[in-house]
Design an enzyme around this catalytic site. Structure first.
Site, PDB file in Angstrom:
ATOM      1  N   GLY A 247       0.815  -1.221   0.000  1.00  0.00           N
ATOM      2  CA  GLY A 247       0.000   0.000   0.000  1.00  0.00           C
ATOM      3  C   GLY A 247       0.844   1.264   0.000  1.00  0.00           C
ATOM      4  N   GLY A 248       2.061   1.163  -0.509  1.00  0.00           N
ATOM      5  CA  GLY A 248       2.990   2.300  -0.488  1.00  0.00           C
ATOM      6  C   GLY A 248       2.746   3.331  -1.583  1.00  0.00           C
TER       7      GLY A 248
ATOM      8  N   LYS B  54      -1.630  -2.426  -5.414  1.00  0.00           N
ATOM      9  CA  LYS B  54      -2.531  -2.777  -6.514  1.00  0.00           C
ATOM     10  C   LYS B  54      -2.901  -1.572  -7.381  1.00  0.00           C
ATOM     11  CE  LYS B  54      -7.100  -5.015  -6.918  1.00  0.00           C
ATOM     12  NZ  LYS B  54      -8.224  -5.555  -6.132  1.00  0.00           N
ATOM     13  N   LEU B  55      -2.618  -0.387  -6.860  1.00  0.00           N
ATOM     14  CA  LEU B  55      -3.061   0.859  -7.505  1.00  0.00           C
ATOM     15  C   LEU B  55      -4.576   0.850  -7.695  1.00  0.00           C
ATOM     16  CD1 LEU B  55      -0.245   1.726 -10.119  1.00  0.00           C
ATOM     17  CD2 LEU B  55      -0.453   2.438  -7.735  1.00  0.00           C
ATOM     18  N   THR B  56      -5.288   0.763  -6.604  1.00  0.00           N
ATOM     19  CA  THR B  56      -6.733   0.953  -6.633  1.00  0.00           C
ATOM     20  C   THR B  56      -6.982   2.440  -6.869  1.00  0.00           C
ATOM     21  OG1 THR B  56      -6.879   1.502  -4.289  1.00  0.00           O
ATOM     22  CG2 THR B  56      -7.016  -0.857  -4.872  1.00  0.00           C
TER      23      THR B  56
ATOM     24  N   ILE C  62      -2.279  -7.825  -2.793  1.00  0.00           N
ATOM     25  CA  ILE C  62      -1.802  -8.614  -1.639  1.00  0.00           C
ATOM     26  C   ILE C  62      -2.599  -9.911  -1.479  1.00  0.00           C
ATOM     27  CG2 ILE C  62      -0.812  -6.668  -0.352  1.00  0.00           C
ATOM     28  CD1 ILE C  62      -3.332  -6.832   1.509  1.00  0.00           C
TER      29      ILE C  62
ATOM     30  N   THR D  90      -6.003   0.018  13.339  1.00  0.00           N
ATOM     31  CA  THR D  90      -6.566   1.366  13.501  1.00  0.00           C
ATOM     32  C   THR D  90      -7.272   1.510  14.839  1.00  0.00           C
ATOM     33  OG1 THR D  90      -8.339   2.835  12.688  1.00  0.00           O
ATOM     34  CG2 THR D  90      -8.543   0.522  12.112  1.00  0.00           C
ATOM     35  N   ASP D  91      -7.369   2.749  15.315  1.00  0.00           N
ATOM     36  CA  ASP D  91      -8.110   2.968  16.572  1.00  0.00           C
ATOM     37  C   ASP D  91      -9.602   2.664  16.403  1.00  0.00           C
ATOM     38  OD1 ASP D  91      -8.931   5.195  15.077  1.00  0.00           O
ATOM     39  OD2 ASP D  91      -8.481   6.667  16.640  1.00  0.00           O
TER      40      ASP D  91
ATOM     41  N   ALA E 247     -14.611  -3.374  11.054  1.00  0.00           N
ATOM     42  CA  ALA E 247     -14.747  -4.806  11.363  1.00  0.00           C
ATOM     43  C   ALA E 247     -13.726  -5.622  10.569  1.00  0.00           C
ATOM     44  CB  ALA E 247     -16.171  -5.271  11.052  1.00  0.00           C
TER      45      ALA E 247
ATOM     46  N   ASN F  94     -15.404  17.816  14.467  1.00  0.00           N
ATOM     47  CA  ASN F  94     -15.292  18.078  13.030  1.00  0.00           C
ATOM     48  C   ASN F  94     -15.534  19.557  12.718  1.00  0.00           C
ATOM     49  OD1 ASN F  94     -14.743  15.392  12.649  1.00  0.00           O
ATOM     50  ND2 ASN F  94     -16.872  14.844  12.208  1.00  0.00           N
TER      51      ASN F  94
HETATM   52  P1  NAD Z   1      -5.086   4.784   1.384  1.00  0.00           P
HETATM   53  O1  NAD Z   1      -6.468   4.395   0.997  1.00  0.00           O
HETATM   54  O2  NAD Z   1      -4.604   6.155   1.097  1.00  0.00           O
HETATM   55  O3  NAD Z   1      -4.048   3.785   0.683  1.00  0.00           O
HETATM   56  C1  NAD Z   1      -4.255   2.418   0.587  1.00  0.00           C
HETATM   57  C2  NAD Z   1      -3.279   1.853  -0.432  1.00  0.00           C
HETATM   58  O4  NAD Z   1      -3.457   0.432  -0.458  1.00  0.00           O
HETATM   59  C3  NAD Z   1      -3.505   2.359  -1.850  1.00  0.00           C
HETATM   60  O5  NAD Z   1      -2.280   2.706  -2.440  1.00  0.00           O
HETATM   61  C4  NAD Z   1      -4.127   1.154  -2.568  1.00  0.00           C
HETATM   62  O6  NAD Z   1      -3.831   1.106  -3.954  1.00  0.00           O
HETATM   63  C5  NAD Z   1      -3.483   0.002  -1.817  1.00  0.00           C
HETATM   64  N1  NAD Z   1      -4.291  -1.233  -1.901  1.00  0.00           N
HETATM   65  C6  NAD Z   1      -5.625  -1.378  -1.684  1.00  0.00           C
HETATM   66  N2  NAD Z   1      -5.991  -2.650  -1.881  1.00  0.00           N
HETATM   67  C7  NAD Z   1      -4.861  -3.341  -2.203  1.00  0.00           C
HETATM   68  C8  NAD Z   1      -4.590  -4.701  -2.506  1.00  0.00           C
HETATM   69  N3  NAD Z   1      -5.565  -5.617  -2.522  1.00  0.00           N
HETATM   70  N4  NAD Z   1      -3.316  -5.057  -2.780  1.00  0.00           N
HETATM   71  C9  NAD Z   1      -2.326  -4.138  -2.783  1.00  0.00           C
HETATM   72  N5  NAD Z   1      -2.532  -2.833  -2.515  1.00  0.00           N
HETATM   73  C10 NAD Z   1      -3.775  -2.433  -2.225  1.00  0.00           C
HETATM   74  O7  NAD Z   1      -4.964   4.434   2.926  1.00  0.00           O
HETATM   75  P2  NAD Z   1      -4.171   5.154   4.096  1.00  0.00           P
HETATM   76  O8  NAD Z   1      -4.996   6.229   4.667  1.00  0.00           O
HETATM   77  O9  NAD Z   1      -2.797   5.444   3.629  1.00  0.00           O
HETATM   78  O10 NAD Z   1      -4.132   3.975   5.172  1.00  0.00           O
HETATM   79  C11 NAD Z   1      -3.076   3.023   5.154  1.00  0.00           C
HETATM   80  C12 NAD Z   1      -3.293   2.014   6.254  1.00  0.00           C
HETATM   81  O11 NAD Z   1      -3.324   2.669   7.524  1.00  0.00           O
HETATM   82  C13 NAD Z   1      -4.614   1.245   6.157  1.00  0.00           C
HETATM   83  O12 NAD Z   1      -4.361  -0.074   6.546  1.00  0.00           O
HETATM   84  C14 NAD Z   1      -5.517   1.930   7.165  1.00  0.00           C
HETATM   85  O13 NAD Z   1      -6.488   1.032   7.664  1.00  0.00           O
HETATM   86  C15 NAD Z   1      -4.513   2.324   8.229  1.00  0.00           C
HETATM   87  N6  NAD Z   1      -4.849   3.502   9.035  1.00  0.00           N
HETATM   88  C16 NAD Z   1      -5.180   4.671   8.427  1.00  0.00           C
HETATM   89  C17 NAD Z   1      -5.424   5.800   9.197  1.00  0.00           C
HETATM   90  C18 NAD Z   1      -5.781   7.122   8.551  1.00  0.00           C
HETATM   91  O14 NAD Z   1      -6.118   8.056   9.255  1.00  0.00           O
HETATM   92  N7  NAD Z   1      -5.696   7.264   7.229  1.00  0.00           N
HETATM   93  C19 NAD Z   1      -5.348   5.714  10.595  1.00  0.00           C
HETATM   94  C20 NAD Z   1      -5.021   4.495  11.192  1.00  0.00           C
HETATM   95  C21 NAD Z   1      -4.762   3.392  10.391  1.00  0.00           C
HETATM   96  O1  DAU Z   2      -9.392   6.670  13.141  1.00  0.00           O
HETATM   97  C1  DAU Z   2      -8.568   6.151  12.151  1.00  0.00           C
HETATM   98  C2  DAU Z   2      -9.340   6.096  10.856  1.00  0.00           C
HETATM   99  O2  DAU Z   2      -9.488   7.438  10.415  1.00  0.00           O
HETATM  100  C3  DAU Z   2      -8.674   5.241   9.788  1.00  0.00           C
HETATM  101  O3  DAU Z   2      -8.634   3.921  10.228  1.00  0.00           O
HETATM  102  C4  DAU Z   2      -9.446   5.341   8.461  1.00  0.00           C
HETATM  103  O4  DAU Z   2      -8.745   4.642   7.439  1.00  0.00           O
HETATM  104  C5  DAU Z   2      -9.565   6.786   8.072  1.00  0.00           C
HETATM  105  O5  DAU Z   2     -10.352   6.899   6.900  1.00  0.00           O
HETATM  106  C6  DAU Z   2     -10.187   7.613   9.207  1.00  0.00           C
HETATM  107  O6  DAU Z   2     -11.583   7.282   9.375  1.00  0.00           O
HETATM  108  P1  DAU Z   2     -12.695   8.391   9.720  1.00  0.00           P
HETATM  109  O7  DAU Z   2     -14.008   7.908   9.298  1.00  0.00           O
HETATM  110  O8  DAU Z   2     -12.530   8.878  11.121  1.00  0.00           O
HETATM  111  O9  DAU Z   2     -12.151   9.574   8.759  1.00  0.00           O
HETATM  112  P2  DAU Z   2     -12.906  10.545   7.741  1.00  0.00           P
HETATM  113  O10 DAU Z   2     -11.895  11.541   7.279  1.00  0.00           O
HETATM  114  O11 DAU Z   2     -13.682   9.814   6.710  1.00  0.00           O
HETATM  115  O12 DAU Z   2     -13.955  11.291   8.678  1.00  0.00           O
HETATM  116  C7  DAU Z   2     -13.520  12.027   9.818  1.00  0.00           C
HETATM  117  C8  DAU Z   2     -14.750  12.653  10.461  1.00  0.00           C
HETATM  118  O13 DAU Z   2     -15.286  13.631   9.580  1.00  0.00           O
HETATM  119  C9  DAU Z   2     -15.880  11.655  10.708  1.00  0.00           C
HETATM  120  O14 DAU Z   2     -16.541  11.992  11.913  1.00  0.00           O
HETATM  121  C10 DAU Z   2     -16.817  11.865   9.529  1.00  0.00           C
HETATM  122  C11 DAU Z   2     -16.648  13.347   9.217  1.00  0.00           C
HETATM  123  N1  DAU Z   2     -16.822  13.732   7.811  1.00  0.00           N
HETATM  124  C12 DAU Z   2     -16.082  13.086   6.875  1.00  0.00           C
HETATM  125  C13 DAU Z   2     -16.218  13.387   5.541  1.00  0.00           C
HETATM  126  C14 DAU Z   2     -15.414  12.673   4.481  1.00  0.00           C
HETATM  127  C15 DAU Z   2     -17.702  14.749   7.457  1.00  0.00           C
HETATM  128  O15 DAU Z   2     -18.347  15.369   8.340  1.00  0.00           O
HETATM  129  N2  DAU Z   2     -17.837  15.054   6.146  1.00  0.00           N
HETATM  130  C16 DAU Z   2     -17.145  14.415   5.158  1.00  0.00           C
HETATM  131  O16 DAU Z   2     -17.336  14.748   3.962  1.00  0.00           O
END
Ligand code: NAD
Ligand code: DAU
Length: 335
Positions: free
Chosen positions: A8-9, A36-38, A62, A125-126, A151, A248
């Site tokens: 996922g880099g 995978k470049l989704t 993966i 994740t939290d 989940a 928010n």
């Molecule tokens: P992101 O959606 O920006 O990136 C995910 C990456 O995974 C993408 O490059 C995508 O192409 C790749 N991917 C998806 N399915 C794949 C597959 N089947 N095989 C190979 N690659 C695949 O996500 P992110 O925000 O960078 O999060 C990265 C990780 O950190 C995730 O596991 C997420 O659950 C975790 N996480 C995110 C946050 C957050 O705030 N963003 C917080 C805590 C944990």
């Molecule tokens: O807590 C860690 C998680 O944080 C990661 O595991 C997830 O990958 C990451 O997507 C993120 O999840 P959240 O659902 O908390 O993040 P999001 O940015 O989608 O939303 C943050 C808050 O903002 C949430 O309460 C929903 C709200 N929101 C989000 C969007 C996209 C809005 O009010 N409007 C919006 O358009």
């Protein structure tokens, strides 16, 4: 010389982690990025390091056991970021979340076990704890994930743990709070609102905007992962958080003020189904080991907003085509 398999880099945190590794260790690390470049994976995210001799990109899934088994021999450290990561998308179409987040983690764990890797970091994740009104979750608390996304992540989190208990695979599980920073796909709260505000477009606030998240600058998250690779104990779970809980609405107002945009851009929209009210993790276990975040929240937010201001080439490319269809379906309005 340590050889990393980062999955996922080409996404937000994974690319920041690879950049962090090269800045810190330079030629002393080799990195294979399996992605995978989704829709969320972006070749532009790798421009900074794609030509380094220490870097190799493999486009692949993966869940593809044959491919993963081909890559794994010789890998010292696996860091599994690859996932479907957006809660709203998991509500609309959960299939890929189950496949990638759970089955994909299983494929990686199996290959890591067969090849005796030195360390396997499962990026959880939290959100696996679910919502909490008062206080903060400890690593020992019960998991009550409430979206198909969280989940699925909980499934992978526990599966990784089972590989430590059953097979003594040196697994560490991290549960981090909400990240912000450069290169975040502009569907998440901060990246969407900053880029919408720059273009004088409305900011769609779910419900009353009172939900609370704990924000951490992405490079602090990367730093904590690196710290745990060195100092963490196998078989342990570590919460990671920034200690910056904000509603928010507070985040929205900060973005509008920083960009000098009118409050009239705020638009209250329908709530997210099953919307977790508050996430909060107790990070005492990690702090006791000696790690604390290094970035101050307001400064990191200002830098992040400035990055999106300076790099519209990056997000304008994304916010076209399929993204516009997604936006229309998600928000029932044109972007
Ligand atoms: P992101 O959606 O920006 O990136 C995910 C990456 O995974 C993408 O490059 C995508 O192409 C790749 N991917 C998806 N399915 C794949 C597959 N089947 N095989 C190979 N690659 C695949 O996500 P992110 O925000 O960078 O999060 C990265 C990780 O950190 C995730 O596991 C997420 O659950 C975790 N996480 C995110 C946050 C957050 O705030 N963003 C917080 C805590 C944990
Ligand atoms: O807590 C860690 C998680 O944080 C990661 O595991 C997830 O990958 C990451 O997507 C993120 O999840 P959240 O659902 O908390 O993040 P999001 O940015 O989608 O939303 C943050 C808050 O903002 C949430 O309460 C929903 C709200 N929101 C989000 C969007 C996209 C809005 O009010 N409007 C919006 O358009």
């Amino acid at each position: 010389m340590k050889k990393y398999l980062v999955t996922g880099g080409a996404g937000f945190i994974g690319r920041n982690f690879i950049s962090y590794l090269f800045k810190k260790y330079d030629r002393a690390v080799k990195v294979i990025n399996l992605d995978k470049l989704t829709y969320a994976g972006n070749p532009d995210n790798m421009l900074e390091f794609k030509d380094r001799p220490e870097f190799e990109f493999v486009k692949g899934d993966i869940c593809d056991a044959a491919l993963v088994e081909k890559i794994m021999p010789g890998i010292d450290i696996v860091v599994n970021f690859a996932a479907e990561s957006h809660v709203d998308r998991s509500i609309g179409s959960p299939d890929d979340f189950i496949k990638t987040d759970i089955f994909g983690a299983f494929v990686l764990l199996e290959a890591a076990r067969k090849n005796n890797v030195e360390k396997f970091i499962q990026i959880s994740t939290d959100e696996v704890y679910g919502s909490i009104i008062k206080g903060s979750f400890k690593e020992t608390d019960t998991l009550e994930p409430s979206s198909p996304y969280s989940a699925s992540k909980a499934g992978a989190d526990r599966l990784a743990y089972s590989y430590f208990v059953t097979f003594q695979l040196p697994v560490i599980i991290t549960r981090c709070s909400n990240n912000f920073g450069p290169f975040q796909y502009p569907e998440k709260l901060i990246s969407l609102f900053v880029t919408n505000a720059i273009e004088n477009k409305t900011l769609p606030i779910y419900g009353k905007g009172e939900n609370v998240r704990d924000w951490i600058y992405v490079l602090d998250h990367c730093d904590a992962i690196d710290f745990l690779i060195q100092a963490g104990e196998n078989g342990q779970i570590y919460n990671i958080g920034g200690g910056n809980e904000r509603t928010n609405l507070e985040i929205t107002d900060l973005i509008l003020e920083t960009l000098n945009k009118p409050a009239g851009l705020k638009k209250y929209v329908g709530d997210r189904p099953g919307h977790d009210f508050r996430y909060s993790v107790d990070t005492e276990k990690l702090r006791r080991l000696g790690w604390t975040p290094k970035h101050e929240f307001t400064e990191a937010m200002e830098e992040t907003i400035e990055w999106y201001n300076q790099n519209s080439w990056w997000w304008k490319k994304i916010k076209s085509g399929d993204f516009l269809k997604y936006y229309k379906q998600q928000y029932q309005t044109e972007l």
